[in-house]
Design an enzyme around this catalytic site. Structure first.
Site, PDB file in Angstrom:
ATOM      1  N   SER A 132      48.774  38.599  38.798  1.00 52.27           N
ATOM      2  CA  SER A 132      48.966  39.457  37.626  1.00 52.27           C
ATOM      3  C   SER A 132      49.897  40.602  37.991  1.00 52.27           C
ATOM      4  O   SER A 132      49.855  41.117  39.118  1.00 52.27           O
ATOM      5  CB  SER A 132      47.636  40.032  37.142  1.00 52.27           C
ATOM      6  OG  SER A 132      47.848  41.033  36.154  1.00 52.27           O
ATOM      7  N   TYR A 148      39.509  43.459  38.655  1.00 53.94           N
ATOM      8  CA  TYR A 148      40.442  42.380  38.309  1.00 53.94           C
ATOM      9  C   TYR A 148      41.769  42.573  39.039  1.00 53.94           C
ATOM     10  O   TYR A 148      42.307  41.630  39.645  1.00 53.94           O
ATOM     11  CB  TYR A 148      40.664  42.362  36.802  1.00 53.94           C
ATOM     12  CG  TYR A 148      41.697  41.377  36.329  1.00 53.94           C
ATOM     13  CD1 TYR A 148      41.372  40.042  36.129  1.00 53.94           C
ATOM     14  CD2 TYR A 148      43.006  41.770  36.069  1.00 53.94           C
ATOM     15  CE1 TYR A 148      42.313  39.126  35.692  1.00 53.94           C
ATOM     16  CE2 TYR A 148      43.962  40.876  35.634  1.00 53.94           C
ATOM     17  CZ  TYR A 148      43.606  39.550  35.440  1.00 53.94           C
ATOM     18  OH  TYR A 148      44.554  38.649  35.009  1.00 53.94           O
TER      19      TYR A 148
END
Length: 244
Positions: A132, A148
């Site tokens: 990400s 995350y």
């Protein structure tokens, strides 16, 4: 390939278009079946498996190996938001939320990578993980999910170490790091006018949220590039180079 919706589905369909047979591994069989139907003759089957569980991961890769007659490319998309566990700013995150988010996003990557490498070492091949943009280019105000982001940063480290360890076995390991993509995981972002305006400024090449097919193109390109390993490719619409 792991994951049956969003980026995972787009990658599976793109690989099928390129002539590859595809075996799908994902948690929900009701998501696997329609994707396999769309793959048509290029579908090699599916396994509904929780890739956080070691025995389930081993069984799923065994099934894929048998169905395909050998594995030469693995794309690991499985993962998701930790908000449901309580992920957020670190001072608010419980140990349980931290551990569950890492299990969903980093343990799944570890087990997928391990089972992939065990097979790819036989004949060479390629593993592509999905990270990400938040791992390296955070946005605390709108995307303050720190467990995350840490898990996705761990994927970048995994890419480097695996690429170095297995390069002489002919195994290539890379990742893509998407920006904000229009997937089921991004429903909150898609329905928030403030985030949508931010995405238009932050991802000008996409004029907002990125389509899964765009990420799929990059995944397939880096996964099939014979002399590329140890790289994390940002597919972020300009996120990492804009000030917005």
């Amino acid at each position: 390939m792991t994951g049956a919706t969003g980026i995972g589905a787009a990658v599976a369909l793109r690989l099928a278009d390129l002539g590859h047979r595809v075996f799908v591994v994902s948690l929900d069989p009701d998501e696997c079946r329609p994707l396999v139907a769309l793959l048509g003759d290029q579908a090699a089957g599916f396994s509904a498996a929780d890739l956080r569980d070691e025995s389930a991961a081993v069984a799923a890769f065994t099934a894929a190996d048998e169905a395909l007659g050998g594995v030469d490319l693995v794309v690991a998309v499985a993962g998701g938001s930790g908000r449901g566990f309580g992920d957020g700013p670190l001072h608010e995150v419980t140990l349980q939320a931290w551990e569950e988010t890492l299990r969903l996003n980093l343990t799944t990557a570890f087990l997928t990578a391990r089972e992939s490498v065990r097979r790819l070492r036989r004949t060479g091949g390629s593993l592509v993980l999905v990270g990400s943009v938040l791992a390296a280019r955070p946005s605390p105000e709108l995307f303050g999910t720190q467990a995350y982001a840490t898990a996705k940063a761990g994927i970048a480290g995994l890419v480097t170490t695996l690429a170095a360890m297995y390069v002489n076995d002919g195994v290539r390991v890379n990742a893509v790091a998407p920006g904000l993509v229009r997937t089921p995981m991004a429903r909150r972002a898609a329905s928030d006018p403030m985030i949508q305006e931010y995405a238009r400024r932050k991802q000008p090449l996409a004029a907002g949220m990125i389509e899964p097919g765009t990420v799929a193109e990059a995944v397939c390109a880096i996964g099939l590039a014979e002399c590329v390993t140890g790289q994390v490719l940002a597919v972020d619409g300009g996120w990492s180079v804009t000030e917005a």
